[in-house]
Design a protein around this motif. Structure first.
Motif, PDB file in Angstrom:
ATOM      1  N   LEU A  16      -4.939   0.533 -11.353  1.00  0.00           N
ATOM      2  CA  LEU A  16      -4.384   0.518 -10.000  1.00  0.00           C
ATOM      3  C   LEU A  16      -4.584   1.864  -9.301  1.00  0.00           C
ATOM      4  O   LEU A  16      -4.813   1.908  -8.087  1.00  0.00           O
ATOM      5  CB  LEU A  16      -2.902   0.154 -10.045  1.00  0.00           C
ATOM      6  N   GLU A  17      -4.551   2.953 -10.053  1.00  0.00           N
ATOM      7  CA  GLU A  17      -4.766   4.281  -9.471  1.00  0.00           C
ATOM      8  C   GLU A  17      -6.166   4.427  -8.873  1.00  0.00           C
ATOM      9  O   GLU A  17      -6.378   5.261  -8.002  1.00  0.00           O
ATOM     10  CB  GLU A  17      -4.526   5.370 -10.512  1.00  0.00           C
ATOM     11  N   LYS A  18      -7.111   3.614  -9.312  1.00  0.00           N
ATOM     12  CA  LYS A  18      -8.466   3.632  -8.753  1.00  0.00           C
ATOM     13  C   LYS A  18      -8.529   2.869  -7.431  1.00  0.00           C
ATOM     14  O   LYS A  18      -9.485   3.018  -6.674  1.00  0.00           O
ATOM     15  CB  LYS A  18      -9.463   3.030  -9.747  1.00  0.00           C
ATOM     16  N   LEU A  19      -7.524   2.043  -7.159  1.00  0.00           N
ATOM     17  CA  LEU A  19      -7.535   1.175  -5.985  1.00  0.00           C
ATOM     18  C   LEU A  19      -6.560   1.596  -4.895  1.00  0.00           C
ATOM     19  O   LEU A  19      -6.718   1.210  -3.742  1.00  0.00           O
ATOM     20  CB  LEU A  19      -7.168  -0.259  -6.398  1.00  0.00           C
ATOM     21  N   ALA A  20      -5.530   2.356  -5.267  1.00  0.00           N
ATOM     22  CA  ALA A  20      -4.442   2.621  -4.342  1.00  0.00           C
ATOM     23  C   ALA A  20      -3.856   4.012  -4.567  1.00  0.00           C
ATOM     24  O   ALA A  20      -4.183   4.679  -5.543  1.00  0.00           O
ATOM     25  CB  ALA A  20      -3.361   1.553  -4.519  1.00  0.00           C
ATOM     26  N   ILE A  21      -2.971   4.409  -3.663  1.00  0.00           N
ATOM     27  CA  ILE A  21      -2.325   5.718  -3.720  1.00  0.00           C
ATOM     28  C   ILE A  21      -0.917   5.536  -4.278  1.00  0.00           C
ATOM     29  O   ILE A  21      -0.136   4.732  -3.757  1.00  0.00           O
ATOM     30  CB  ILE A  21      -2.226   6.319  -2.307  1.00  0.00           C
ATOM     31  N   ARG A  22      -0.593   6.284  -5.317  1.00  0.00           N
ATOM     32  CA  ARG A  22       0.761   6.214  -5.870  1.00  0.00           C
ATOM     33  C   ARG A  22       1.704   6.964  -4.937  1.00  0.00           C
ATOM     34  O   ARG A  22       1.469   8.118  -4.613  1.00  0.00           O
ATOM     35  CB  ARG A  22       0.813   6.831  -7.263  1.00  0.00           C
ATOM     36  N   ILE A  23       2.774   6.271  -4.510  1.00  0.00           N
ATOM     37  CA  ILE A  23       3.749   6.944  -3.664  1.00  0.00           C
ATOM     38  C   ILE A  23       5.104   7.106  -4.350  1.00  0.00           C
ATOM     39  O   ILE A  23       5.923   7.895  -3.914  1.00  0.00           O
ATOM     40  CB  ILE A  23       3.915   6.248  -2.298  1.00  0.00           C
ATOM     41  N   GLU A  24       5.326   6.379  -5.396  1.00  0.00           N
ATOM     42  CA  GLU A  24       6.493   6.512  -6.270  1.00  0.00           C
ATOM     43  C   GLU A  24       6.031   6.111  -7.670  1.00  0.00           C
ATOM     44  O   GLU A  24       4.916   5.653  -7.848  1.00  0.00           O
ATOM     45  CB  GLU A  24       7.638   5.590  -5.815  1.00  0.00           C
ATOM     46  N   TYR A  25       6.899   6.254  -8.651  1.00  0.00           N
ATOM     47  CA  TYR A  25       6.500   5.971 -10.028  1.00  0.00           C
ATOM     48  C   TYR A  25       5.881   4.575 -10.178  1.00  0.00           C
ATOM     49  O   TYR A  25       4.827   4.425 -10.775  1.00  0.00           O
ATOM     50  CB  TYR A  25       7.697   6.128 -10.984  1.00  0.00           C
ATOM     51  N   SER A  26       6.502   3.565  -9.622  1.00  0.00           N
ATOM     52  CA  SER A  26       5.985   2.200  -9.790  1.00  0.00           C
ATOM     53  C   SER A  26       5.670   1.537  -8.448  1.00  0.00           C
ATOM     54  O   SER A  26       5.738   0.316  -8.320  1.00  0.00           O
ATOM     55  CB  SER A  26       6.981   1.351 -10.574  1.00  0.00           C
ATOM     56  N   VAL A  27       5.303   2.352  -7.463  1.00  0.00           N
ATOM     57  CA  VAL A  27       4.966   1.834  -6.136  1.00  0.00           C
ATOM     58  C   VAL A  27       3.667   2.473  -5.669  1.00  0.00           C
ATOM     59  O   VAL A  27       3.513   3.692  -5.700  1.00  0.00           O
ATOM     60  CB  VAL A  27       6.092   2.121  -5.117  1.00  0.00           C
ATOM     61  N   PHE A  28       2.740   1.628  -5.227  1.00  0.00           N
ATOM     62  CA  PHE A  28       1.444   2.096  -4.748  1.00  0.00           C
ATOM     63  C   PHE A  28       1.212   1.616  -3.317  1.00  0.00           C
ATOM     64  O   PHE A  28       1.709   0.563  -2.914  1.00  0.00           O
ATOM     65  CB  PHE A  28       0.321   1.558  -5.634  1.00  0.00           C
ATOM     66  N   PHE A  29       0.426   2.378  -2.570  1.00  0.00           N
ATOM     67  CA  PHE A  29       0.071   2.086  -1.190  1.00  0.00           C
ATOM     68  C   PHE A  29      -1.424   1.825  -1.133  1.00  0.00           C
ATOM     69  O   PHE A  29      -2.228   2.626  -1.601  1.00  0.00           O
ATOM     70  CB  PHE A  29       0.442   3.287  -0.317  1.00  0.00           C
TER      71      PHE A  29
END
Length: 88
Positions: free
Chosen positions: A23-36
């Motif tokens: 998921l880190e390759k696809l999106a930006i982590r904004i919290e521990y278990s939340v991605f944008f």
């Protein structure tokens, strides 16, 4: 094109690590278990979630939300619309 928020609760640490790494390759982590995931199509998000789903079990919980409003930021949180990212 739209922005999406992905939140998850994955029970097994090994599955969690694999899921986050992809998921880190696809999106930006904004919290521990939340991605944008900014400026992508609903079809693109659906395709990626289908791929990520192969890593999960029934006990895991992943939720994808289309962001339709900037919302309210309290404190020092980043305003998501100001994060500039080129996404594929």
């Amino acid at each position: 094109m739209a922005d999406f928020l992905i939140a998850y609760d994955i029970k097994d640490n090994k599955r969690l690590a694999k899921f986050c790494k992809r998921l880190e390759k696809l999106a930006i982590r904004i919290e521990y278990s939340v991605f944008f995931m900014p400026n992508v199509t609903k079809e693109y998000v659906a395709e990626k979630i289908i791929e990520l789903n192969k890593l999960l079990k029934d006990e895991d919980d992943v939720r994808v939300y289309k962001i339709i409003d900037e919302g309210i930021v309290i404190g020092n949180g980043e305003i998501l619309s100001e994060i500039l990212v080129v996404s594929g």
